[in-house]
Scaffold this motif. Structure first.
Motif, PDB file in Angstrom:
ATOM      1  N   PRO A 146       0.797  -1.239   0.000  1.00 10.76           N
ATOM      2  CA  PRO A 146       0.000   0.000   0.000  1.00 10.76           C
ATOM      3  C   PRO A 146       0.824   1.282   0.000  1.00 10.76           C
ATOM      4  O   PRO A 146       0.552   2.206  -0.774  1.00 10.76           O
ATOM      5  N   MET A 147       1.862   1.346   0.853  1.00 13.36           N
ATOM      6  CA  MET A 147       2.666   2.564   0.953  1.00 13.36           C
ATOM      7  C   MET A 147       3.279   2.938  -0.396  1.00 13.36           C
ATOM      8  O   MET A 147       3.291   4.107  -0.795  1.00 13.36           O
ATOM      9  N   PHE A 204       0.700   4.105  -3.078  1.00 17.42           N
ATOM     10  CA  PHE A 204       0.386   5.524  -2.914  1.00 17.42           C
ATOM     11  C   PHE A 204       1.541   6.394  -3.406  1.00 17.42           C
ATOM     12  O   PHE A 204       1.321   7.459  -3.988  1.00 17.42           O
ATOM     13  N   MET A 233      -1.965   9.050   1.763  1.00 19.75           N
ATOM     14  CA  MET A 233      -0.708   8.604   2.369  1.00 19.75           C
ATOM     15  C   MET A 233      -0.708   8.861   3.875  1.00 19.75           C
ATOM     16  O   MET A 233      -0.121   8.085   4.645  1.00 19.75           O
ATOM     17  N   ASP A 270      -2.644   6.098   5.290  1.00 22.01           N
ATOM     18  CA  ASP A 270      -1.791   4.906   5.279  1.00 22.01           C
ATOM     19  C   ASP A 270      -0.885   4.895   6.508  1.00 22.01           C
ATOM     20  O   ASP A 270      -0.750   3.869   7.192  1.00 22.01           O
ATOM     21  N   ARG A 271      -0.245   6.029   6.811  1.00 19.69           N
ATOM     22  CA  ARG A 271       0.632   6.105   7.986  1.00 19.69           C
ATOM     23  C   ARG A 271      -0.166   5.955   9.282  1.00 19.69           C
ATOM     24  O   ARG A 271       0.295   5.331  10.248  1.00 19.69           O
ATOM     25  N   TYR A 320      -3.631  -3.642   9.244  1.00 19.85           N
ATOM     26  CA  TYR A 320      -3.122  -2.850   8.115  1.00 19.85           C
ATOM     27  C   TYR A 320      -3.414  -3.513   6.772  1.00 19.85           C
ATOM     28  O   TYR A 320      -3.942  -2.882   5.854  1.00 19.85           O
ATOM     29  N   LEU A 368      -6.127  -1.880   4.100  1.00 16.56           N
ATOM     30  CA  LEU A 368      -5.592  -1.324   2.850  1.00 16.56           C
ATOM     31  C   LEU A 368      -5.347  -2.453   1.843  1.00 16.56           C
ATOM     32  O   LEU A 368      -4.205  -2.806   1.530  1.00 16.56           O
ATOM     33  N   ILE A 426      -7.392   0.394  -2.307  1.00 14.25           N
ATOM     34  CA  ILE A 426      -6.458   1.400  -2.820  1.00 14.25           C
ATOM     35  C   ILE A 426      -6.898   1.885  -4.203  1.00 14.25           C
ATOM     36  O   ILE A 426      -6.843   3.075  -4.510  1.00 14.25           O
TER      37      ILE A 426
END
Length: 332
Positions: free
Chosen positions: A76-77, A80, A136, A139-140, A150, A154, A159
């Motif tokens: 995911p990170m 993004f 983002m 996400d964090r 998590y 996500l 997404i």
């Protein structure tokens, strides 16, 4: 996931083209402006701009290629991050041709439809970047405050939905702006203040009532960046509260370090945006070239610095980019 986002983006482009071609009006030509007062030195002044465009295009293109090719980055990170790079790449391409055309060849003429199209994509991708930064931040937030869920929160499908919803939001807020700009009449000066088409700059040249256009522009701004910025701040308030609950100082530092790159991206997007707004509102006594340089810096700083920040701060991105470069050299 990326296919659905790309299809939505293409359909929005087709919709804009239909709007622009919906009325048969005489072609109206506007004149773009380079750097006021420095017309003789514009070719030399274009060199740093050209270098910045080259860094933005190559840096964001490299990150996109690295995320697409490296399976370890299919998380995911990094999805993004690839959205952010694609947005920055598109934002740079929006103004590349007109800016360098004005600086290099004195190609200042642009017709109304081309001007409106550039304005649509320029503002649309700016709002898109704000939306990606919000995604983002979420996400964090999930990674730090609810790490056990998590991967279930996500998912790839979610997404993709986030990416498509951001595109749809931008089209929804920008289409009325485009439609009402088409209704304006221009009978006076047609000299724009920048080397690209900016909504406020364009409607100020109208000789008809532009209050509705101003209201729509403000609505588009507040419903995108005006909504995203407080949500990002809220997410970091919750993140800080969660980080402070960690007993180990080393653990707190390690956890918060995962947010540094994103915080830097937020800062280099919103600080120039706020500075440009303040200069337009209160900097009437400043020389005209200050407005022009600030406007170009606002568009170039995020696309140039975002790849640098994530490449320096993220070891996985460093390794993936090095791998891509090494593969290209072996192919040569």
């Amino acid at each position: 996931m990326l296919r659905s986002i790309i299809q939505t983006s293409l359909s929005s482009q087709c919709l804009v083209m239909l709007v622009l071609n919906s009325t048969d009006t005489q072609p109206l030509t506007f004149l773009l402006t380079g750097i006021p007062g420095l017309r003789v030195a514009q070719v030399w002044a274009s060199i740093p701009f050209c270098l910045l465009y080259a860094i933005a295009l190559s840096g964001n293109g490299m990150i996109l290629l690295a995320v697409l090719r490296e399976k370890r980055l299919h998380e995911p990170m990094y999805y993004f991050l690839s959205m952010l790079s694609a947005t920055d790449l598109s934002l740079s391409l929006c103004t590349l041709s007109t800016t360098l055309g004005v600086f290099w060849f004195e190609a200042r003429k642009i017709n109304l439809n081309a001007c409106i199209a550039q304005m649509f994509f320029l503002h649309g991708f700016t709002f898109m970047e704000s939306g990606v930064l919000l995604a983002m931040a979420w996400d964090r937030f999930v990674a730090i405050c609810d790490p056990l869920r998590y991967t279930t929160i996500l998912t790839n499908a979610r997404i993709a939905q986030i990416g498509v919803s951001m595109l749809m939001r931008n089209v929804a807020v920008m289409l009325p702006v485009v439609l009402f700009v088409k209704r304006l009449s221009f009978c006076g000066s047609t000299v724009l203040s920048h080397s690209y088409c900016y909504h406020v700059d364009l409607i100020q040249l109208s000789c008809t009532d532009n209050r509705i256009n101003s209201i729509l522009g403000l609505f588009a701004l507040f419903s995108t960046t005006g909504f995203d910025c407080p949500c990002i701040l809220l997410s970091y308030v919750l993140i800080v509260r969660s980080v402070l609950s960690i007993t180990s100082s080393e653990g707190r530092q390690k956890t918060f370090n995962t947010c540094i790159s994103h915080l830097s991206a937020v800062a280099i997007f919103y600080i120039p945006l706020i500075s440009l707004s303040l200069i337009h509102r209160y900097g009437h006594s400043a020389p005209p070239f200050v407005h022009t340089i600030m406007a170009n810096i606002f568009l170039l700083i995020p696309p140039v610095l975002n790849p640098v920040i994530y490449s320096v701060r993220t070891k996985q991105i460093q390794k993936a980019i090095a791998k891509v470069i090494l593969q290209k050299q072996l192919q040569i």
